[in-house]
Design a protein around this motif. Structure first.
Motif, short mmCIF file in Angstrom:
data_model
loop_
_atom_site.label_atom_id
_atom_site.label_comp_id
_atom_site.label_asym_id
_atom_site.label_seq_id
_atom_site.Cartn_x
_atom_site.Cartn_y
_atom_site.Cartn_z
N VAL A 98 5.66 -32.80 -37.71
CA VAL A 98 5.39 -32.43 -36.33
C VAL A 98 3.88 -32.40 -36.19
O VAL A 98 3.19 -31.71 -36.96
CB VAL A 98 6.00 -31.05 -36.00
N LYS A 99 3.36 -33.20 -35.25
CA LYS A 99 1.91 -33.34 -35.13
C LYS A 99 1.46 -32.93 -33.73
O LYS A 99 1.98 -33.45 -32.74
CB LYS A 99 1.49 -34.79 -35.38
N VAL A 100 0.49 -32.04 -33.68
CA VAL A 100 -0.10 -31.64 -32.40
C VAL A 100 -1.48 -32.27 -32.33
O VAL A 100 -2.26 -32.19 -33.28
CB VAL A 100 -0.20 -30.10 -32.29
N GLU A 101 -1.76 -32.93 -31.21
CA GLU A 101 -3.08 -33.57 -31.07
C GLU A 101 -4.03 -32.70 -30.24
O GLU A 101 -3.61 -31.70 -29.66
CB GLU A 101 -2.91 -34.94 -30.41
N GLU A 102 -5.26 -33.09 -30.17
CA GLU A 102 -6.32 -32.43 -29.40
C GLU A 102 -6.63 -31.02 -29.90
O GLU A 102 -7.71 -30.80 -30.44
CB GLU A 102 -5.98 -32.41 -27.89
N VAL A 103 -5.68 -30.09 -29.76
CA VAL A 103 -5.93 -28.71 -30.21
C VAL A 103 -6.24 -28.65 -31.71
O VAL A 103 -6.81 -27.68 -32.19
CB VAL A 103 -4.70 -27.81 -29.91
N GLN A 153 1.03 -24.52 -28.40
CA GLN A 153 1.11 -25.85 -27.80
C GLN A 153 2.39 -26.55 -28.23
O GLN A 153 3.10 -27.17 -27.41
CB GLN A 153 -0.11 -26.67 -28.24
N MET A 154 2.72 -26.47 -29.50
CA MET A 154 3.94 -27.09 -30.03
C MET A 154 5.19 -26.52 -29.37
O MET A 154 6.09 -27.26 -28.95
CB MET A 154 3.99 -26.87 -31.55
N ASP A 171 5.30 -27.80 -25.76
CA ASP A 171 5.60 -29.24 -25.64
C ASP A 171 7.03 -29.56 -26.07
O ASP A 171 7.66 -30.44 -25.48
CB ASP A 171 4.64 -30.05 -26.52
#
Lengths: 292, 292
Positions: free
Chosen positions: A113-118, A165-166, A169
């Protein structure tokens, strides 16, 4: 208190507990405190909060290999299961989940599981892949335990932002409850990694909390008017300590963790901002932060 | 049948239904059929299977933008909500979840669920990012609906393999139920995209199923002894159709989707294998497969 090492056993125990503790059509609320063990007062504060807000408190203790980089401290990360269990028992935890690495990763995971930007700034920049490991294991724990609430300490403020965020989203059915940083009497933020510090570095490390505590004074005195000035002042103070090696000193929006212009006036800033520090003392990297 | 467009309303309805349909401490089992709508007999077979195996059947209809590439058919993907709802009603679906794009993605998602290896070949190679979009939206649907079972058609065999990998790696509390390909009487695998085909290409497209049906005969006749020979034979047959443009013809292990050596003897192969085809007829790209 029940201690389980296997996922299947944990699910079974939770089904029983949920049945026992649901009341009048209201399902029992499970509160999860995910940790890597070697518990301190910071973790204790999470368990107390979980106890207040949940019918069933689950503590997980798992040093998650996939969130450590190849040159990081996975092997020597401090462990003391016996002491951890005693503390959990004392605080009224219902279930401790203490899986082995092979229980959590019976085969190397192909899924992340990948969160971008943050995740790009702060510890995300210094520790590539770290947050993918965190979000992946937290997703696994959420899927295994299915908690209604999960409790995280604000010492890892970026971790809180990334996980929120995860959850947002991916529509995860969990409330994330961020809990305040707990500090030693002299101000040092509690961390399992503090045990690595020599007596000299333990003393030197006080500069982190001291610089954060001084922020209001600097801003109110009118000396530090802009984001850039404040950052420079903190860098200067920390750099004044000979053994301190700065990884980052950053002032960002929170929880978005986007850049703030250097000439942004601190008094005009309407949203939340974070001052986040990561500094090495010898081989030990410490983090601290303050939300403005 | 209940039709809902909002996530919060769906969760509320499911709580009510779960309460109503649980029996003697046995929680009601929710079966999810996730689709992009424009339903055909293939989808109907999934709904029937879900009905057999669940107390509550949820059909989701959502054309998920993030699984389409920039030059793909997102805008013209066929839609017919009215007909879909009539079919769902007839088949005894309990709840249809029909969210808008802004309900599913109120802000562009910063979080993706990514499966490696299983996604590199076949459609993963031709459609970069496609499976990240699929696994991300399926994770969202699982988190929103919390089904015990989810039903997927084997026409998208790689999708089944990828989702099973994700569920395994992330400990998702869902059983994935793969269901057989449903075909038109003349053998064409059912697909919402079949409506794009001209009469001529509709006829030409039969070469896909025909080549797959002929596999046993070719292998038993002793002509096609190895993986490489079989692949060549299928390519030759499809290439014999003037309007057919091959994207891939691959023989891989299943569900791992790893390469098989070209000189691998088909009769010695102990595990499962998949013959997977993707062929364009005009602007329409069709897939079909067979598990050996």
């Amino acid at each position: 208190m029940i201690v389980v090492e296997k996922i299947a056993a944990l699910r079974q125990q939770l089904t029983v507990l949920r049945d026992e503790r649901s009341h009048e059509n209201q399902p029992a609320a499970v509160g999860l405190v995910p940790t890597m063990g070697y518990l301190h007062e910071g973790h204790a504060s999470l368990m107390r909060k979980a106890k207040e807000q949940s019918d069933i408190v689950v503590l997980s203790i798992f040093v998650n290999p996939i969130q450590f980089g190849p040159n990081e401290d996975l092997d020597k990360y401090p462990r003391d299961a016996e002491r951890d269990l005693a503390l959990a028992e004392k605080l009224g935890v219902d279930v401790v989940f203490l899986p082995s690495v092979s229980e959590m990763y019976p085969q190397p995971t192909k899924t992340k599981v990948k969160v971008e930007e943050v995740t790009t700034r702060l510890c995300g920049a210094s520790r590539p892949g770290h947050f993918d490991g965190v979000t992946t294991v937290v997703t696994k724990l959420f899927n295994i335990i299915q908690p209604q609430k999960a409790f995280f300490g604000m010492k890892d403020a970026q971790q809180v932002a990334v996980i929120q965020q995860m959850v947002l989203d991916l529509n995860m059915p969990v409330d994330i409850v961020p809990c305040p940083i707990v500090r030693e009497e002299d101000g040092l933020a509690m961390s399992s990694r503090n045990v690595y510090l020599s007596a000299e570095n333990r003393q030197a490390a006080l500069v982190l909390s001291q610089s954060l505590f001084a922020v209001d004074e600097w801003v109110q005195s009118g000396e530090m008017k802009t984001v850039g000035q404040l950052r420079d002042r903190i860098v200067e103070q920390i750099a004044g300590v000979p053994t301190a090696e700065i990884d980052y000193v950053d002032i960002l929006t929170f929880p978005g963790l986007t850049e703030m212009a250097s000439d942004e006036q601190l008094r005009n800033w309407k949203g939340k901002a974070i001052i986040a520090l990561a500094v090495k003392f010898g081989a030990t990297r410490l983090i601290d932060n303050r939300i403005l």
